[in-house]
Structures are given as structure tokens and as C-alpha cells.
Write a protein that holds these residues in place. Structure first.
Motif, short mmCIF file in Angstrom:
data_model
loop_
_atom_site.label_atom_id
_atom_site.label_comp_id
_atom_site.label_asym_id
_atom_site.label_seq_id
_atom_site.Cartn_x
_atom_site.Cartn_y
_atom_site.Cartn_z
N LEU A 283 8.86 13.88 -5.29
CA LEU A 283 8.86 12.87 -4.24
C LEU A 283 8.51 13.48 -2.89
O LEU A 283 7.71 12.93 -2.12
N ALA A 284 9.10 14.62 -2.58
CA ALA A 284 8.85 15.27 -1.30
C ALA A 284 7.39 15.68 -1.17
O ALA A 284 6.76 15.50 -0.12
N ALA A 285 6.83 16.21 -2.26
CA ALA A 285 5.42 16.63 -2.23
C ALA A 285 4.49 15.45 -2.03
O ALA A 285 3.40 15.58 -1.45
N ALA A 286 4.91 14.26 -2.48
CA ALA A 286 4.10 13.05 -2.32
C ALA A 286 4.31 12.40 -0.96
O ALA A 286 3.67 11.38 -0.65
N GLY A 287 5.20 12.94 -0.14
CA GLY A 287 5.43 12.42 1.20
C GLY A 287 6.54 11.41 1.31
O GLY A 287 6.70 10.77 2.36
N PHE A 288 7.37 11.29 0.26
CA PHE A 288 8.42 10.26 0.32
C PHE A 288 9.43 10.56 1.41
O PHE A 288 9.91 9.64 2.09
N GLY A 289 9.79 11.81 1.58
CA GLY A 289 10.77 12.16 2.60
C GLY A 289 10.27 11.98 4.02
O GLY A 289 11.06 12.06 4.97
N ALA A 290 8.97 11.73 4.16
CA ALA A 290 8.36 11.61 5.49
C ALA A 290 7.88 10.19 5.78
O ALA A 290 7.08 10.00 6.69
N VAL A 291 8.36 9.21 5.04
CA VAL A 291 7.83 7.85 5.26
C VAL A 291 8.15 7.33 6.66
O VAL A 291 7.40 6.52 7.22
N ARG A 292 9.25 7.78 7.25
CA ARG A 292 9.59 7.34 8.62
C ARG A 292 8.94 8.22 9.68
O ARG A 292 8.92 7.88 10.86
N SER B 28 2.49 13.34 12.71
CA SER B 28 3.29 14.49 12.26
C SER B 28 3.28 14.64 10.75
O SER B 28 4.06 15.42 10.21
N GLY B 29 2.42 13.90 10.08
CA GLY B 29 2.29 14.05 8.64
C GLY B 29 3.01 13.02 7.81
O GLY B 29 3.07 13.14 6.59
N GLY B 30 3.56 11.97 8.47
CA GLY B 30 4.31 10.95 7.74
C GLY B 30 3.52 9.67 7.57
O GLY B 30 2.30 9.64 7.73
N ALA B 31 4.25 8.60 7.24
CA ALA B 31 3.62 7.30 6.99
C ALA B 31 3.89 6.30 8.10
O ALA B 31 3.29 5.22 8.10
N GLY B 32 4.80 6.60 9.02
CA GLY B 32 5.09 5.68 10.13
C GLY B 32 5.72 4.37 9.70
O GLY B 32 5.51 3.34 10.34
N ALA B 33 6.51 4.39 8.64
CA ALA B 33 7.10 3.16 8.11
C ALA B 33 8.23 2.66 8.99
O ALA B 33 8.88 3.43 9.72
N THR B 34 8.49 1.36 8.92
CA THR B 34 9.63 0.77 9.60
C THR B 34 10.89 0.99 8.77
O THR B 34 10.83 1.38 7.59
N THR C 80 0.83 -1.20 0.00
CA THR C 80 0.00 0.00 0.00
C THR C 80 0.86 1.25 0.00
O THR C 80 0.59 2.22 -0.72
N LEU C 81 1.92 1.23 0.82
CA LEU C 81 2.84 2.36 0.90
C LEU C 81 3.57 2.56 -0.43
O LEU C 81 3.63 3.67 -0.97
N ALA C 82 4.12 1.48 -0.98
CA ALA C 82 4.90 1.59 -2.21
C ALA C 82 4.05 2.02 -3.39
O ALA C 82 4.55 2.72 -4.29
N ALA C 83 2.78 1.65 -3.40
CA ALA C 83 1.90 2.01 -4.52
C ALA C 83 1.76 3.52 -4.66
O ALA C 83 1.51 4.02 -5.77
N ARG C 84 1.95 4.26 -3.57
CA ARG C 84 1.87 5.72 -3.63
C ARG C 84 2.99 6.31 -4.48
O ARG C 84 2.83 7.35 -5.11
N PHE C 85 4.14 5.63 -4.48
CA PHE C 85 5.33 6.22 -5.09
C PHE C 85 5.74 5.57 -6.40
O PHE C 85 6.54 6.16 -7.14
N PRO D 51 4.31 5.15 -9.36
CA PRO D 51 4.16 5.95 -10.58
C PRO D 51 5.24 7.02 -10.71
O PRO D 51 5.71 7.30 -11.82
N ILE D 52 5.65 7.59 -9.59
CA ILE D 52 6.74 8.58 -9.62
C ILE D 52 8.06 7.89 -9.96
O ILE D 52 8.86 8.39 -10.76
N PHE D 53 8.30 6.73 -9.38
CA PHE D 53 9.50 5.96 -9.69
C PHE D 53 9.57 5.67 -11.19
O PHE D 53 10.65 5.75 -11.80
N ASP D 54 8.44 5.31 -11.78
CA ASP D 54 8.42 5.01 -13.22
C ASP D 54 8.81 6.23 -14.04
O ASP D 54 9.57 6.12 -15.01
N ARG D 55 8.31 7.39 -13.66
CA ARG D 55 8.67 8.62 -14.39
C ARG D 55 10.14 8.95 -14.18
O ARG D 55 10.82 9.41 -15.11
N ILE D 56 10.63 8.71 -12.99
CA ILE D 56 12.05 8.95 -12.71
C ILE D 56 12.92 8.04 -13.56
O ILE D 56 13.91 8.47 -14.16
#
Length: 414
Positions: A55-64, A69-75, A22-27, A29-34
Motif C-alpha cells: 500500500l505504501a509503495a502504491a502511495g496509499f499513505g500519501a493520499v492526503r 510533495s508526492g501525494g494525491a491531495g485527497a480531501t 479515479t483515486l480509489a481505482a489505484r488501490f 486491486p490491492i484491496f482485493d488481494r488484501i
């Protein structure tokens, strides 16, 4: 016998487990464009500023960052799997974000009063860079970059750093410095958007060309008081963390080579008279080479996962007694060193095999397939693995724990 060990309270915010897919699906499409623009960016030497901002606008820098606080709480294993996927798209970008994720990690494990404002900034999409290595023949252990307290409670920082990876993209720069009043070694988190901060994209390596590495210069730049942190208070597994990001660069380079070699073989029309099939895509020897590269990608990803699990254990160790916490941090340092020694050779060999399958047409500068080997070879050259191999051997034979922090500089004489 009475057990006198005490458990330290863990005041860090906790989140419910997040599903990786679920988390990776957010990013993705951006990875594909990159990935679609990675080769052209390197050939034109165009820095991936827009890509990092997307990536930052999509929340990638905040996955941890915690969800509150606006992130994803990833391990940590989830973060490093994401970085490996991103590295397979463009291995420059995870390295450019290496300092960012390290500062996020440091603030995540910090005291709540120091932690929360930074986590909220990262949750809003702000990005950090890295600026630690002194320029020139500085003696090993010396810190020339200085921070000086001011009468108004702020600090001023002056100095110059090299290998300041990602700082050219950053809102904040994680900078290693020394206080002029106390002599303490500190981290100064410098606002990058001020006149006293300048960056030069002067990294001249043959690989990882668009990481934004190079020289950062601080000239009497302002640093807020709450952005000066004692270096000794940094998170204990920081060196292992930095190394693990480079592991994702290596693994991603192999996965990218696998993708490229499969595509090139699938689409090739010409065959050799002394080959084994009427089409290149059916030649068993060529398929063997592709299979070997694919297997290397599988192994590389598994190595990253094992190292990330050790880092997660170190992160969780702060809630345990001090002896177990130290043991887990030692294991994380050892695991990332073992991973580096194994993966450097694996990645450079696998990315070289790409040319065994494609022959002379594979070395076309237009195709730019050599970037995968160049990128792997460059990432594998940081923090020389030969010293790590000796440290690993010393642990295996003599039980000596690996050092967690080291420095580079000129030898002290006299």
C-alpha cells in the motif's frame, strides 16, 4: 459596529479536487488481494507487513499529501472513504495506519518549514506509527516517557508505551513524551530503525489481532531536534480524527460481513425442512436478514461520510477567524462522538446477524466468520462510548462543548 475579527492566512498547500473513483481505482486491486488473505492471516497470526508495504509503495499513505510533495491531495472525506473500503478488506490495516494518517494530518497543517520535509518523506512512502499510552498504573495525566536534550542539539528518549498500534510496521513513531528540561509535553517523532527502539506484538485482544499493537520500548533512542514538537501545537481536531479512523473499522467490518453473508447464502446447498424455499438463496426470511446487514452497511458508510465532512470543515477552519475555527473543531469532536455511539451498536448487531442467517454452520472456526463481530466489538471498545453518550447529552441539554483531549491512568489519591 466595527468588525475587528481577522482572518488568519492559510499557508497550507492546496490542490485541485481529485476524483474519488479515479483515486480509489489505484488501490482496489490491492484491496482485493488484501481481502483474499485476511482470514488466513488472522488465523495464523501473520502481521500484514507485506500488505502495508505494498500500500505504501502504491502511495496509499500519501493520499492526503499534496501532489507537489508526492501525494494525491485527497480531501478528508475521500481519505475516510478509502479507509472504509480498506477496512472491508481487512479491518486491521486501517487501524494499524491510524497513527500514520494522524501524523500526516498534523504535519499537513503545520508551519511550512516544519511541514515540508515530513510531507516529502510521506510522499516517498515512509510510514508512521503511534505510541502514546503509558504502561502500567501511571497516574492519570502523568507522562513517564521522557525526552532529554543533548549537547549536540539532538534529544534522547526513554520510556515504554502500550497500545502502540502500527509502530511495528513503521519508519517513524509518533510518541507522546515530556521534556526533562522544561517539563513541556511534546510529540517526539522517533526513527524506528535504530537500536534503541524495540517492539513487542503482545496485544492479546480477541479482535483486531493483526494491527501490530503492543509494547514499544525506547532506550536512550535518538530524536532529532526538528522532530520534537510541542503537544499544544498539534492539530486541533486530532482526537476526532483518531476516532474517525475507528469508525471506518466499524463500517468496514459491517461491509465485510455483508460480503461474507451474501456469498455463504448464495453458495449454500442445504435447506431446512421448516424453511420457506427449495434453495437457501430464495428463502425470504434469509434474504431479509441479508438485507438488514446490507442496510446496516449503507448506514455505517453514511455515518463515516458525515463525520468526515465535519473533519474537513475543521481542517478548513484554520483559514477563518478564531471563533469559527474553534466552533468547527467542536463540531468535529461532537460529530465523531455521535457517530461512535450510533455506529458501535449498529456494527456489533449487524455482524452478529450474520449467524442468524447461516445457523450452526456459520460458527465454523475454519470459516472464521466470527472475526467480523470480534473486530467490530474490539474497535467499539476503545475510548468508551458510554462516556461519549453522556458528553453528547450534556451538549444537547446544557450546551457544554465536548472535550477534545483526554487521558487514561490511575486515579490520583490523597
Amino acid at each position: 459596529m466595527t468588525d475587528t475579527t481577522t482572518t488568519q492566512p492559510d499557508t497550507r498547500p492546496a490542490d485541485a479536487p481529485v476524483d474519488y473513483e479515479t483515486l480509489a481505482a489505484r488501490f482496489r486491486p490491492i484491496f482485493d488481494r488484501i481481502a483474499a488473505g485476511a482470514s488466513e492471516r488472522e488465523q495464523d497470526h501473520r502481521l500484514p507487513s507485506d500488505e502495508i508495504r505494498e500500500l505504501a509503495a502504491a502511495g496509499f499513505g500519501a493520499v492526503r499529501v499534496p501532489i507537489a510533495s508526492g501525494g494525491a491531495g485527497a480531501t478528508l472525506p475521500q481519505l475516510f472513504r478509502l479507509l472504509t473500503e480498506l477496512a472491508a478488506a481487512d479491518s486491521n490495516i486501517p487501524q494499524a495506519l491510524r497513527g500514520h494518517f494522524a501524523l500526516v494530518e498534523d504535519r499537513l497543517v503545520g508551519r511550512s518549514g516544519e511541514r515540508d520535509p515530513w510531507l516529502e518523506r510521506f510522499g516517498r512512502g515512509e510510514i508512521a506509527g503511534n505510541s502514546w499510552t503509558e504502561v502500567g498504573s501511571v497516574q492519570i495525566g502523568d507522562v513517564i516517557t521522557k525526552v532529554t536534550p543533548q549537547d549536540d542539539g539532538t534529544f534522547r528518549i526513554t520510556g515504554q508505551k502500550y497500545y502502540s498500534t502500527g509502530s511495528i510496521f513503521a519508519d517513524w513513531i509518533d510518541t507522546y513524551a515530556e521534556r526533562t528540561d522544561t517539563g513541556e509535553r511534546v510529540i517526539a517523532i522517533v526513527d524506528a530503525h535504530q537500536p534503541g527502539v524495540a517492539h513487542s506484538d503482545d496485544w492479546d485482544g480477541f479482535g483486531q489481532r493483526t494491527t501490530g499493537s503492543g509494547t514499544s520500548t525506547f532506550t536512550d533512542a535518538v530524536v532529532q531536534a526538528d522532530a520534537v514538537v510541542l503537544f499544544d501545537d498539534r492539530f486541533k481536531y486530532q482526537t476526532a480524527f483518531y476516532q474517525a479512523v475507528l469508525l471506518t473499522v466499524l463500517a468496514g467490518s459491517v461491509l465485510a460481513a455483508e460480503r461474507e453473508i451474501a456469498l455463504q447464502v448464495r453458495n449454500r446447498n442445504r435447506v431446512f425442512s421448516h424453511g420457506n424455499a427449495d434453495t437457501f438463496a430464495q428463502d425470504p426470511q434469509i434474504l431479509q436478514v441479508v438485507g438488514e446487514v446490507s442496510a446496516a452497511g449503507f448506514a455505517a458508510s453514511a455515518i463515516v461520510d458525515r463525520a468526515a465532512e465535519a473533519l474537513q470543515a475543521a481542517y478548513e477552519g484554520a483559514a477563518l477567524d478564531e471563533a469559527e475555527d474553534e466552533r468547527r473543531n467542536d463540531r468535529a469532536e461532537l460529530a465523531t462522538a455521535q457517530a461512535q455511539v450510533a455506529l458501535t451498536s449498529l456494527a456489533t448487531t449487524a455482524t452478529s446477524h450474520l449467524f442468524d442467517a447461516l445457523a450452526a454452520s456459520g460458527v465454523s472456526t475454519t470459516k472464521n466468520l466470527d472475526r467480523h463481530w470480534r473486530n467490530a466489538r474490539t474497535a467499539g471498545s476503545h475510548n468508551p462510548w458510554v462516556f461519549k453518550a453522556r458528553i453528547i447529552g450534556d451538549h444537547a441539554v446544557n450546551g457544554v462543548e465536548p472535550p477534545r483531549v483526554w487521558a487514561i491512568g490511575a486515579t490520583r489519591r490523597g
